[in-house]
Write an enzyme that holds these catalytic residues in place. Structure first.
Site, PDB file in Angstrom:
ATOM      1  N   PHE A  11     -19.547  13.913 -26.391  1.00 40.66           N
ATOM      2  CA  PHE A  11     -19.155  13.044 -27.508  1.00 40.66           C
ATOM      3  C   PHE A  11     -19.022  11.583 -27.101  1.00 40.66           C
ATOM      4  CE2 PHE A  11     -14.947  12.809 -25.790  1.00 40.66           C
ATOM      5  CZ  PHE A  11     -14.814  14.021 -25.134  1.00 40.66           C
ATOM      6  N   PHE A  55      -8.020  20.927 -24.962  1.00 38.95           N
ATOM      7  CA  PHE A  55      -8.328  19.503 -25.033  1.00 38.95           C
ATOM      8  C   PHE A  55      -9.526  19.273 -24.123  1.00 38.95           C
ATOM      9  CE2 PHE A  55      -8.167  14.993 -24.046  1.00 38.95           C
ATOM     10  CZ  PHE A  55      -8.311  14.527 -25.333  1.00 38.95           C
ATOM     11  N   THR A  56     -10.408  18.382 -24.540  1.00 33.83           N
ATOM     12  CA  THR A  56     -11.712  18.209 -23.873  1.00 33.83           C
ATOM     13  C   THR A  56     -11.598  18.056 -22.350  1.00 33.83           C
ATOM     14  OG1 THR A  56     -11.543  15.876 -24.395  1.00 33.83           O
ATOM     15  CG2 THR A  56     -12.823  17.225 -25.928  1.00 33.83           C
ATOM     16  N   ARG A  93     -14.081  14.530 -34.159  1.00 35.74           N
ATOM     17  CA  ARG A  93     -13.396  15.636 -33.496  1.00 35.74           C
ATOM     18  C   ARG A  93     -13.880  16.928 -34.139  1.00 35.74           C
ATOM     19  NH1 ARG A  93     -10.976  14.508 -28.680  1.00 35.74           N
ATOM     20  NH2 ARG A  93     -13.186  14.124 -28.567  1.00 35.74           N
ATOM     21  N   LYS A 115      -0.536   6.900 -23.386  1.00 38.08           N
ATOM     22  CA  LYS A 115      -0.137   7.190 -24.762  1.00 38.08           C
ATOM     23  C   LYS A 115       1.364   6.970 -24.908  1.00 38.08           C
ATOM     24  CE  LYS A 115      -4.162   9.634 -24.578  1.00 38.08           C
ATOM     25  NZ  LYS A 115      -4.948   9.855 -23.371  1.00 38.08           N
ATOM     26  N   ASP A 168       1.247  19.673 -20.965  1.00 36.54           N
ATOM     27  CA  ASP A 168       0.572  18.391 -21.155  1.00 36.54           C
ATOM     28  C   ASP A 168       1.553  17.539 -21.960  1.00 36.54           C
ATOM     29  OD1 ASP A 168      -0.878  16.211 -22.007  1.00 36.54           O
ATOM     30  OD2 ASP A 168      -2.729  17.344 -22.317  1.00 36.54           O
ATOM     31  N   TYR A 193       0.844  -1.203   0.000  1.00 43.40           N
ATOM     32  CA  TYR A 193       0.000   0.000   0.000  1.00 43.40           C
ATOM     33  C   TYR A 193       0.875   1.247   0.000  1.00 43.40           C
ATOM     34  CZ  TYR A 193      -3.697   3.271   0.910  1.00 43.40           C
ATOM     35  OH  TYR A 193      -4.565   4.312   0.780  1.00 43.40           O
TER      36      TYR A 193
HETATM   37  C1  LIG Z   1      -3.625  15.597 -24.932  1.00 42.95           C
HETATM   38  C2  LIG Z   1      -4.338  14.827 -23.856  1.00 42.95           C
HETATM   39  N1  LIG Z   1      -4.300  15.279 -22.609  1.00 42.95           N
HETATM   40  C3  LIG Z   1      -4.911  14.638 -21.611  1.00 42.95           C
HETATM   41  C4  LIG Z   1      -5.635  13.486 -21.823  1.00 42.95           C
HETATM   42  C5  LIG Z   1      -6.323  12.832 -20.655  1.00 42.95           C
HETATM   43  O1  LIG Z   1      -5.758  11.588 -20.390  1.00 42.95           O
HETATM   44  P1  LIG Z   1      -6.546  10.286 -19.928  1.00 42.95           P
HETATM   45  O2  LIG Z   1      -7.340   9.765 -21.068  1.00 42.95           O
HETATM   46  O3  LIG Z   1      -5.454   9.348 -19.533  1.00 42.95           O
HETATM   47  O4  LIG Z   1      -7.410  10.659 -18.773  1.00 42.95           O
HETATM   48  C6  LIG Z   1      -5.715  12.979 -23.114  1.00 42.95           C
HETATM   49  C7  LIG Z   1      -6.548  11.808 -23.414  1.00 42.95           C
HETATM   50  O5  LIG Z   1      -7.628  11.715 -22.766  1.00 42.95           O
HETATM   51  C8  LIG Z   1      -5.035  13.674 -24.155  1.00 42.95           C
HETATM   52  O6  LIG Z   1      -5.067  13.216 -25.408  1.00 42.95           O
HETATM   53  N1  LIG Z   2      -6.976  11.057 -24.663  1.00 38.73           N
HETATM   54  C1  LIG Z   2      -7.557   9.944 -25.348  1.00 38.73           C
HETATM   55  C2  LIG Z   2      -8.945   9.528 -24.831  1.00 38.73           C
HETATM   56  C3  LIG Z   2      -9.950  10.606 -25.047  1.00 38.73           C
HETATM   57  C4  LIG Z   2     -10.548  10.737 -26.283  1.00 38.73           C
HETATM   58  C5  LIG Z   2     -11.334  11.849 -26.562  1.00 38.73           C
HETATM   59  C6  LIG Z   2     -11.485  12.814 -25.618  1.00 38.73           C
HETATM   60  O1  LIG Z   2     -12.105  13.974 -25.945  1.00 38.73           O
HETATM   61  C7  LIG Z   2     -10.974  12.644 -24.336  1.00 38.73           C
HETATM   62  C8  LIG Z   2     -10.198  11.548 -24.074  1.00 38.73           C
HETATM   63  C9  LIG Z   2      -7.541  10.266 -26.825  1.00 38.73           C
HETATM   64  O2  LIG Z   2      -7.151  11.323 -27.253  1.00 38.73           O
HETATM   65  O3  LIG Z   2      -7.913   9.416 -27.563  1.00 38.73           O
END
Ligand SMILES: Cc1ncc(COP(=O)(O)O)c(C=O)c1O
Ligand SMILES: N[C@@H](Cc1ccc(O)cc1)C(=O)O
Length: 471
Positions: A462, A137-138, A395, A271, A228, A85
């Site tokens: 999405f 980024f989302t 996208r 990734k 990032d 742990y």
């Molecule tokens: C550029 C980027 N930042 C952050 C993230 C967030 O990472 P995770 O999917 O591991 O939560 C992702 C993918 O979701 C990404 O492609």
């Molecule tokens: N980060 C991953 C998973 C993900 C996909 C889409 C997103 O908007 C958020 C996360 C990707 O780019 O594939």
């Protein structure tokens, strides 16, 4: 062309190809389905490729996240997991790998990138502050908003133009950034959020010259820069390939120099770091580190595992070392480029230059007769799946969500379908099959119809939204 450059298909004579620096030891069978079965599957998934079952997918280009093939060394390391742990040996190995390859002082492990985004946003953003960045980024933007911040896009204009051949479309526009700092006042800026490469712009890199300039500008105002680093090794490869003065530096050297101009980074290790799950936050300043190390125990787990098993951290520490090798990154980016060059040769509009992790089809151009509020990219992804079982992702306007103030759709300039290549998973023959399917759908483009959204969740719509075809 120097040896470091990818040898392209076009060089027929005297050609010396590169090949993947690995061979295949274990395989996972995949199945094909009939056209009727695929049509049924995509209808059942509400025309959303995220809602398909993976067993119904032939070639899965939904994402490069958590989909890498691990090496024999990584699989062997799983048996050496120290599942304590507290104080797992694997955490210290991971910390050491991050310190030596990325160069940051302090490490906080997390279960994946989002966990790290949550921590950095909570510790570094005061409600009402702005977070300028090189395109949203989302998940990153959502965490910034949930912490009370507001994301402001300061990427160069070329990034919003799929046809622009700018070699570093991920660059920050320094004028936009400085104007924002002066308009808002430096104390209103939480930090500058820089991504390398930029996922939503097409996997486009940021140059060393640009990050140095961002550092110099933010130093002037006492503002921190957080990176990032999710696909930063691929970014380093583009610097080696394109930026004067870096041709003889290794990807590892470039990565470390780039990170040295930032104050810390968050990482989706799923990734670039070649593992199926994991993430981390790495910081140089004690104040944010201490706050994040305290918060991690609330949301992720103890500060020496952060949601990962010991074995996950073991595989991750090795993944970092493997992914930073020049011949690996060249083959990785080279495979993406192979697919992109086939499509370009066939006249199919894709985001140029070809990025690091994916090909982005320009749905706005391909389906120019479908207005953006009928979700052309969503439709294109569904049609490619129905054609061949190849799964990509929207996208465009669906991913961009709604403006929280007006409730209207955000209409991004880029309306794209992403075909994302998992690392060390597919062969060149798979890429040929993908390209031929895209071509078949492209040839039928004039008959295509848009979609209407029939279910829309509140966050990150999405992932779970459902659609029906328009008559
Ligand atoms: C550029 C980027 N930042 C952050 C993230 C967030 O990472 P995770 O999917 O591991 O939560 C992702 C993918 O979701 C990404 O492609
Ligand atoms: N980060 C991953 C998973 C993900 C996909 C889409 C997103 O908007 C958020 C996360 C990707 O780019 O594939």
């Amino acid at each position: 062309m120097s040896e470091k450059h990818v040898v392209t298909m076009g060089q027929q004579f005297g050609r010396r190809s590169w090949a993947e620096p690995w061979k295949i030891k274990m395989v996972e069978p995949i199945k094909t389905m009939s056209a009727e079965e695929r049509q049924k599957a995509i209808e059942g998934a509400g025309y959303n490729t995220f809602l398909l079952r993976s067993e119904d997918v032939y070639i899965d280009l939904l994402t490069d996240s958590g989909t890498s093939a691990m090496s024999d060394r990584q699989w062997a390391a799983l048996m050496l997991g120290d599942e304590a742990y507290a104080g797992s040996r694997n955490f210290y190995d991971l910390e050491e790998a991050i310190r030596s390859y990325y160069g940051y002082k302090y490490v906080v492990p997390t279960h994946q990138g989002r966990g790290a985004e949550h921590l950095i946003s909570q510790v570094a953003i005061e409600p009402g502050q702005l977070v300028p960045g090189n395109m949203y980024f989302t998940t990153t933007k959502l965490h910034q908003e949930l912490a009370g911040g507001k994301f402001v896009d300061v990427i160069i204009d070329e990034a919003h133009d799929p046809a622009s051949q700018h070699p570093f479309k991920g660059n920050v526009d320094l004028d936009k950034l400085e104007a924002l700092i002066q308009r808002a006042g430096p104390e209103k800026i939480a930090y500058v959020s820089v991504a390398g490469t930029v996922n939503m712009a097409g996997g486009q890199p940021i140059s060393m010259e640009n990050i140095k300039a961002v550092r110099a500008l933010t130093d002037k105002y006492g503002i921190r820069v957080y990176l990032d680093a999710t696909r930063m090794m691929e970014n380093a490869y583009f610097i080696q390939e394109r930026e004067p003065g870096y041709q003889d530096k290794s990807v590892a050297e470039i990565l470390k120099e780039f990170c040295s101009y930032t104050d810390g980074a968050w990482m989706s290790a799923k990734k670039d770091n070649l593992v199926n799950i994991g993430g981390w936050l790495a910081l140089n300043h004690e104040d944010h580190f201490e706050a994040a190390r305290n918060l991690v125990v609330v949301y992720e787990g103890l500060h020496t595992y952060g949601g990962m098993a010991g074995r996950d951290m073991a595989a991750l520490a090795i993944g970092i070392q493997e992914a930073v090798q020049d011949d690996y990154v060249r083959a990785r980016v080279g495979q993406v480029r192979y697919l992109g060059e086939l499509l370009t040769d066939w006249g199919i509009p894709i985001v140029q230059p070809i990025g690091g992790h994916a090909i982005f089809l320009d749905a706005r151009k391909i389906y120019e007769h479908i207005p953006q509020d009928q979700f052309p990219a969503q439709a294109l992804a569904a049609h490619i799946y129905a054609d061949s079982g190849v799964r990509g992702m929207e996208r465009g306007v669906v991913s961009a969500g709604r403006n929280p103030e007006t409730g209207e759709h955000n209409y991004p300039k880029l309306e794209l379908v992403r075909l994302t290549i998992p690392r060390r998973v597919y062969t060149q023959a798979h890429m040929d099959v993908v390209a031929e399917s895209v071509k078949a759908v492209y040839d039928r483009r004039k008959e295509a119809k848009g979609l209407k959204m029939v279910y829309e969740p509140k966050y990150l719509r999405f992932f779970q939204a459902r659609f029906e075809p328009l008559a």
